[in-house]
Design an enzyme around this catalytic site. Structure first.
Site: not given
Length: 322
Positions: A18, A96, A132, A156, A178
């Site tokens: 990440d 993203e 993403k 996400t 998350f």
């Protein structure tokens, strides 16, 4: 000699880095890599990546200036970092879509197609990339269209089972629930103290994993946003886990047995006792999310955070463009 906990984890879970830090990825050797505006902003401010930044700025100065050029340079930077990462990791790189498009289905689809086209220009095929997208209703509908076109998506900012169910209905390639941010919300609300096993973020991911495995859903579950190695160890065996460099280093230095906690053949009981396959139209989805204070608040907060860093990146690019 016992293998490190990171090596043991790799035997049962695909480990993802990440980070946008190319050197950290090279050192830690994850299978996949995921970035976001926060990570790209940090990387752009690092002298080691000045060549990538200078190239994008030089290109941007030929694009006519203005806000459109700033946005184009930011897109180019994201793809530049992603393309470099594809040279290091054997698997996928997540890139993203702009977080300020989180409530615009058509704009998200258009941006995703543009990102895939930009990668293709650099010789990177779409099977190396995950787009993403925030797990809003609009983002989920965009993912459904993109998956239909063979563009794989990573949903996400996912905090609640309704989001996971809708992602599965969209045939999303992967979701990123998350963990740490869920824990943050519960601690702030006065909950705890929690162990790794009772951590609300861990419990949430286990519930989603169990639901997916119970109903044969192929969407990959990738736990994200970890606060400590205990959360990671409690999810050993999850399809994938995306972990920051600091925690990857901790796991690499740790020894001792790391038992498998999740497996498709022995999924734990779903939280809330869900025993039937769920489905959500837009009204039902929005109501279910409205009923979940944590999910609603953390989704909104997450989008605001990514937008803030995206604006920071654009401001930095605008200054460099002069």
């Amino acid at each position: 000699m016992t293998a490190s906990k990171l090596d043991q984890l790799r035997q049962m879970t695909t480990v993802v880095a990440d980070t946008g830090d190319i050197e950290a990825v090279r050192r830690l050797k994850p299978v996949d890599c995921t970035t976001n505006p926060t990570l790209i902003l940090k990387a752009v401010e690092t002298p080691a990546y000045s060549d990538l930044v200078d190239e994008a700025i030089g290109w941007g100065k030929k694009q006519g200036g203005g806000e459109k050029a700033v946005h184009a340079v930011c897109d180019r930077l994201a793809v530049s970092f992603g393309a470099e990462l594809t040279k290091i990791v054997p698997g996928r790189v997540s890139t993203e879509v702009d977080a300020d498009l989180s409530f615009d289905t058509e704009a998200t689809i258009a941006k995703a197609r543009a990102v895939i086209a930009a990668y293709k220009e650099r010789g990177v095929e779409k099977d190396r990339i995950l787009i993403k997208i925030a797990s809003t209703w609009e983002g989920l509908q965009a993912a459904k269209v993109l998956q239909g076109e063979g563009i794989d998506c990573n949903l996400t900012l996912l905090f609640a089972l309704p989001q996971a169910v809708a992602a599965a209905e969209a045939n999303a390639f992967l979701i990123s629930p998350f963990v740490g941010r869920i824990l943050d919300w519960h601690v702030k609300a006065g909950g705890g103290p929690y162990t790794a096993e009772t951590d609300p973020g861990v419990v949430s991911v286990k519930s989603i994993y169990a639901y997916y495995k119970a109903f044969g859903i192929k969407t990959v579950v990738m736990g994200a946003s970890f606060r400590n190695t205990g959360e990671i160890e409690a999810l050993a065996g999850c399809d994938r886990l995306t972990i920051g460099p600091g925690l990857l280093d901790e796991l690499a230095a740790a020894t001792g047995d790391l038992p498998r906690r999740l497996s498709p053949a022995a999924s734990p009981q779903m939280e809330g006792g869900v025993s039937r396959k769920l489905g959500f139209d837009e009204k039902a989805f929005r109501f279910a999310m409205n009923e979940d204070a944590m999910g609603t608040e953390k989704l909104a907060e997450g989008i605001r955070g990514f937008v803030k860093d995206l604006r920071g990146l654009r401001k930095l690019v605008a200054a460099k463009l002069g």
